[in-house]
Design an enzyme around this catalytic site. Structure first.
Site, PDB file in Angstrom:
ATOM      1  CG  ASP A 115      72.727  82.952  -6.675  1.00  0.00           C
ATOM      2  OD1 ASP A 115      73.864  82.728  -7.117  1.00  0.00           O
ATOM      3  OD2 ASP A 115      72.058  82.117  -6.034  1.00  0.00           O
ATOM      4  CD  GLU A 130      74.156  83.683  -3.744  1.00  0.00           C
ATOM      5  OE1 GLU A 130      73.443  84.575  -3.232  1.00  0.00           O
ATOM      6  OE2 GLU A 130      73.873  82.474  -3.696  1.00  0.00           O
ATOM      7  CD  GLU A 182      74.544  78.324  -3.732  1.00  0.00           C
ATOM      8  OE1 GLU A 182      74.121  79.490  -3.709  1.00  0.00           O
ATOM      9  OE2 GLU A 182      73.959  77.400  -4.323  1.00  0.00           O
ATOM     10  CG  ASP A 197      72.997  75.044   2.928  1.00  0.00           C
ATOM     11  OD1 ASP A 197      72.620  74.418   3.944  1.00  0.00           O
ATOM     12  OD2 ASP A 197      72.328  75.142   1.893  1.00  0.00           O
ATOM     13  CG  HIS A 203      72.671  78.447   0.042  1.00  0.00           C
ATOM     14  ND1 HIS A 203      72.296  77.122   0.068  1.00  0.00           N
ATOM     15  CD2 HIS A 203      72.224  78.937  -1.134  1.00  0.00           C
ATOM     16  CE1 HIS A 203      71.669  76.822  -1.053  1.00  0.00           C
ATOM     17  NE2 HIS A 203      71.605  77.905  -1.810  1.00  0.00           N
ATOM     18  CD  GLU A 258      68.774  81.748  -0.252  1.00  0.00           C
ATOM     19  OE1 GLU A 258      69.782  81.228   0.266  1.00  0.00           O
ATOM     20  OE2 GLU A 258      68.571  81.769  -1.483  1.00  0.00           O
TER      21      GLU A 258
HETATM   22 MG    MG Z   1      73.213  80.854  -4.676  1.00  0.00          MG
END
Ligand code: MG
Length: 374
Positions: free
Chosen positions: A197, A223, A249, A272, A299, A324
């Site tokens: 990420d 990511e 995200e 998210d 996310h 996650e």
């Molecule tokens: Mg991230």
């Protein structure tokens, strides 16, 4: 049933640094009702800004704070209340932090509805297809490849089948990043999923070069290597990269995710729940993703309130590859609930009590509560 108050509680660690750790402070939302039921929510953004959006008085028709809009309304009218908030904030809202505020309140409304009906939220969302979701261990990228390998080994030893490293200076040395991924791959063997990420965007050429080198280590996804607004860049990168590309995200609403999939060609999106518009908007985003053939890997780097909301969403999904899981040692995650959510053998179990199925630990709220300077 009527909403009587929207309580906003800011929690903050004693030392907050401008790094990639999104859980150094948080806004907890409690929606109180006249029936005695209280809904718990969380939004993932600047808590002080968020609190202002909830507490603000009316400025004009399309600029309104949310508490005065919602008090007196029936909290079970979730779709209507979502529209009420969206429609009365269109001048200063529609994206970003105003949608984060809607997200936190929306999560609390689903918690209330579940508690009122005596069923878990996943039952309200269409029913659980499973009770557990595989978790990936998510951590900030450490200073050296050796430390990263050690962290990956510890995650695998505790049962995780997937690990992600993010932020922490990734992107400043493309070859070094590729070599770190290769060392992790050598250490964990072929059967573990590795995610990288970037967090901070890099130049297109660097993103493509890294993506090509990460393919040698069979990285599960790369990511957020580009700016969230560079949809043309994402479209090119998705076409050229041998490593799958993921992002989302920082995106909000079905409109934002539709653009990511339509113009950015993203096939892994990472909304998210505590930013994108809550569980209500997640269902709409999910419908679009299913239509586009995109996968959703949400996310989730916040408290167990968000972990619970995300699990309730994921267990209803036909395709739910990963939850996650923030493995950093942070009391806002590990001590916020009376019964913290922890993976067993790399699997997260969805809470099965009414609503979100969680209870806040009042001692932790008191210990980390932030009040504005007098
Ligand atoms: Mg991230």
């Amino acid at each position: 049933m009527k909403i009587t108050d929207i309580e906003t509680i800011i929690l903050r660690l004693p030392h907050v640094r401008p790094n990639g750790d999104g859980l150094q402070d948080v806004l907890i939302i409690r929606v109180h009702t006249d029936s005695g039921i209280t809904g718990i929510g969380e939004a993932h953004t600047s808590p002080q800004v968020l609190k202002a959006i909830i507490d603000a008085p009316v400025s004009q028709l399309s600029v309104q704070g949310f508490k005065q809009l919602l008090v007196g309304r029936d909290p079970r009218d979730i779709d209507a209340l979502w529209d009420l908030m969206y429609d009365h904030s269109t001048t200063y809202g529609r994206r970003g932090v105003v949608i984060h505020a809607i997200s936190g309140i929306d999560i609390a409304l689903w918690d209330i509805l579940g508690k009122a009906k005596g069923v878990p939220v996943h039952e309200l969302l269409g029913g659980a297809r499973r009770t557990t979701i595989p978790a990936y261990a998510s951590d900030l990228s450490p200073a050296t490849p050796g430390l990263a390998v050690g962290m990956a080994r510890r995650a695998i030893d505790s049962g995780f089948q997937a690990v992600k490293f993010g932020w922490g200076g990734l992107g400043t040395d493309i070859d070094g990043d590729a070599e770190t991924a290769a060392e992790i791959r050598r250490a964990v063997g072929p059967d573990i999923d590795i995610m990288i990420d970037m967090g901070v965007p890099v130049a297109y050429g660097d993103a493509l070069r890294l993506a090509r080198r990460l393919a040698e280590s069979n990285v599960f996804f790369l990511e957020e290597p580009l700016s969230p607004d560079d949809l043309e860049g994402f479209s090119r990168l998705v076409g050229e990269s041998p490593t799958p590309i993921a992002t989302g995200e920082k995106e909000t609403t079905r409109f934002g995710f539709q653009a990511l999939m339509e113009h950015g060609d993203l096939r892994i999106i990472q909304p998210d729940v505590a930013r994108a518009g809550g569980l209500t908007e997640m269902r709409r985003i999910a419908a679009l993703a299913d239509q586009a053939g995109a996968r959703i890997i949400p996310h989730c780097w916040a408290t167990d309130i968000l972990v619970s909301a995300t699990l309730h969403f994921l267990v209803t999904r036909q395709d739910a590859p990963y939850q996650e899981f923030n493995v950093a040692d942070n009391p806002l995650r590990t001590r916020l609930l009376r019964e913290p959510l922890v993976p067993r053998d790399g699997l997260m179990r969805v809470p099965d009590g009414p609503g979100l199925g969680i209870e806040l630990n009042e001692e932790t709220l008191a210990a980390y509560r932030w009040n504005p300077p007098a």
